[in-house]
Write a protein that holds these residues in place. Sequence first.
Motif, mmCIF file in Angstrom:
data_model
loop_
_atom_site.group_PDB
_atom_site.id
_atom_site.type_symbol
_atom_site.label_atom_id
_atom_site.label_comp_id
_atom_site.label_asym_id
_atom_site.label_seq_id
_atom_site.Cartn_x
_atom_site.Cartn_y
_atom_site.Cartn_z
ATOM 1 N N ILE A 12 -19.293 46.212 -16.839
ATOM 2 C CA ILE A 12 -19.509 44.769 -16.990
ATOM 3 C C ILE A 12 -20.494 44.261 -15.938
ATOM 4 O O ILE A 12 -21.379 43.452 -16.236
ATOM 5 N N ILE A 13 -20.368 44.753 -14.721
ATOM 6 C CA ILE A 13 -21.290 44.323 -13.661
ATOM 7 C C ILE A 13 -22.719 44.769 -13.978
ATOM 8 O O ILE A 13 -23.675 44.124 -13.563
ATOM 9 N N GLU A 14 -22.866 45.824 -14.771
ATOM 10 C CA GLU A 14 -24.195 46.280 -15.214
ATOM 11 C C GLU A 14 -24.662 45.531 -16.466
ATOM 12 O O GLU A 14 -25.657 45.899 -17.070
ATOM 13 N N ILE A 48 -12.970 45.419 -3.598
ATOM 14 C CA ILE A 48 -13.541 46.614 -4.222
ATOM 15 C C ILE A 48 -12.718 47.837 -3.846
ATOM 16 O O ILE A 48 -12.396 48.671 -4.696
ATOM 17 N N ARG A 49 -12.360 47.941 -2.586
ATOM 18 C CA ARG A 49 -11.543 49.082 -2.139
ATOM 19 C C ARG A 49 -10.237 49.139 -2.939
ATOM 20 O O ARG A 49 -9.819 50.210 -3.389
ATOM 21 N N ALA A 50 -9.603 48.005 -3.159
ATOM 22 C CA ALA A 50 -8.332 47.962 -3.886
ATOM 23 C C ALA A 50 -8.530 48.177 -5.391
ATOM 24 O O ALA A 50 -7.839 48.999 -6.003
ATOM 25 N N PRO A 135 -27.704 55.710 -15.380
ATOM 26 C CA PRO A 135 -27.392 55.981 -13.977
ATOM 27 C C PRO A 135 -25.988 55.498 -13.613
ATOM 28 O O PRO A 135 -25.390 54.711 -14.335
ATOM 29 N N THR A 136 -25.522 55.972 -12.477
ATOM 30 C CA THR A 136 -24.208 55.561 -11.989
ATOM 31 C C THR A 136 -24.201 54.046 -11.781
ATOM 32 O O THR A 136 -25.090 53.506 -11.129
ATOM 33 N N PRO A 137 -23.224 53.346 -12.339
ATOM 34 C CA PRO A 137 -23.148 51.895 -12.118
ATOM 35 C C PRO A 137 -23.092 51.554 -10.625
ATOM 36 O O PRO A 137 -22.472 52.270 -9.833
ATOM 37 N N ARG A 138 -23.737 50.468 -10.270
ATOM 38 C CA ARG A 138 -23.829 50.051 -8.868
ATOM 39 C C ARG A 138 -22.458 49.861 -8.232
ATOM 40 O O ARG A 138 -22.265 50.200 -7.066
ATOM 41 N N LEU A 139 -21.495 49.337 -8.980
ATOM 42 C CA LEU A 139 -20.169 49.118 -8.407
ATOM 43 C C LEU A 139 -19.500 50.440 -8.034
ATOM 44 O O LEU A 139 -18.839 50.528 -6.996
ATOM 45 N N ALA A 156 -24.816 48.959 3.028
ATOM 46 C CA ALA A 156 -25.568 49.496 1.891
ATOM 47 C C ALA A 156 -24.867 49.154 0.569
ATOM 48 O O ALA A 156 -25.524 48.850 -0.430
ATOM 49 N N ALA A 157 -23.539 49.191 0.568
ATOM 50 C CA ALA A 157 -22.778 48.833 -0.633
ATOM 51 C C ALA A 157 -23.025 47.383 -1.016
ATOM 52 O O ALA A 157 -23.267 47.069 -2.189
ATOM 53 N N MET A 158 -22.986 46.494 -0.045
ATOM 54 C CA MET A 158 -23.212 45.078 -0.328
ATOM 55 C C MET A 158 -24.649 44.837 -0.792
ATOM 56 O O MET A 158 -24.893 44.045 -1.708
ATOM 57 N N HIS A 159 -25.595 45.550 -0.209
ATOM 58 C CA HIS A 159 -26.984 45.437 -0.626
ATOM 59 C C HIS A 159 -27.144 45.911 -2.079
ATOM 60 O O HIS A 159 -27.841 45.281 -2.883
ATOM 61 N N LEU A 160 -26.494 46.997 -2.418
ATOM 62 C CA LEU A 160 -26.555 47.543 -3.765
ATOM 63 C C LEU A 160 -26.037 46.541 -4.801
ATOM 64 O O LEU A 160 -26.552 46.479 -5.914
#
Length: 164
Positions: A12-14, A48-50, A135-139, A156-160
């Motif tokens: 969904i985020i993609e 995101i971690r959870a 490609p691998t989804p950003r999330l 880097a995760a937040m930038h992605l």
Amino acid sequence: MSAAMALALAEIIEDRRPEGLFASQLSRLRTKSAVIATRPAEEVVDLIRAWMASRAAAIGVEVAPADITSIREDSRLLPSGLSDPRTDLAAAAVAEGYIARTDLAVFADDHFLDLEAEHERPNVFLHVVDTPSNPTPRLLSAADLIDHGGPRETQAAMHLLGRA
């Protein structure tokens, strides 16, 4: 959140519509997507971690540094996290990515990986799913980076995700 729902949230985020969801599930995932896009970064990291904890079976393996290149170049491993080319991280001594469950055994044999052994300092991180997205989804990649736990990886995760 189940692995299927975590993977659906990543789709969904993609801006892709995951198949096989009820309207209520789709609505809840869209709400979570909006939360990721709008809440403060510190809160988003914890969410995101959870939410993404069960996204894939994770296997860490230690290999000789000389073997990393051939693992990274194997098309069955879709780069993510520390190997994601969309990040600014230069982690040449690490390979990380998503691999189809059906490819795992042959991949391990081809690269002489001992998936059952305890590895003190893994430098190959495999995320095993039924069907990886390319490609691998950003999330997913962001969740992998967050799992590494360092400030560089979290940034880097937040930038992605367009949050930095």
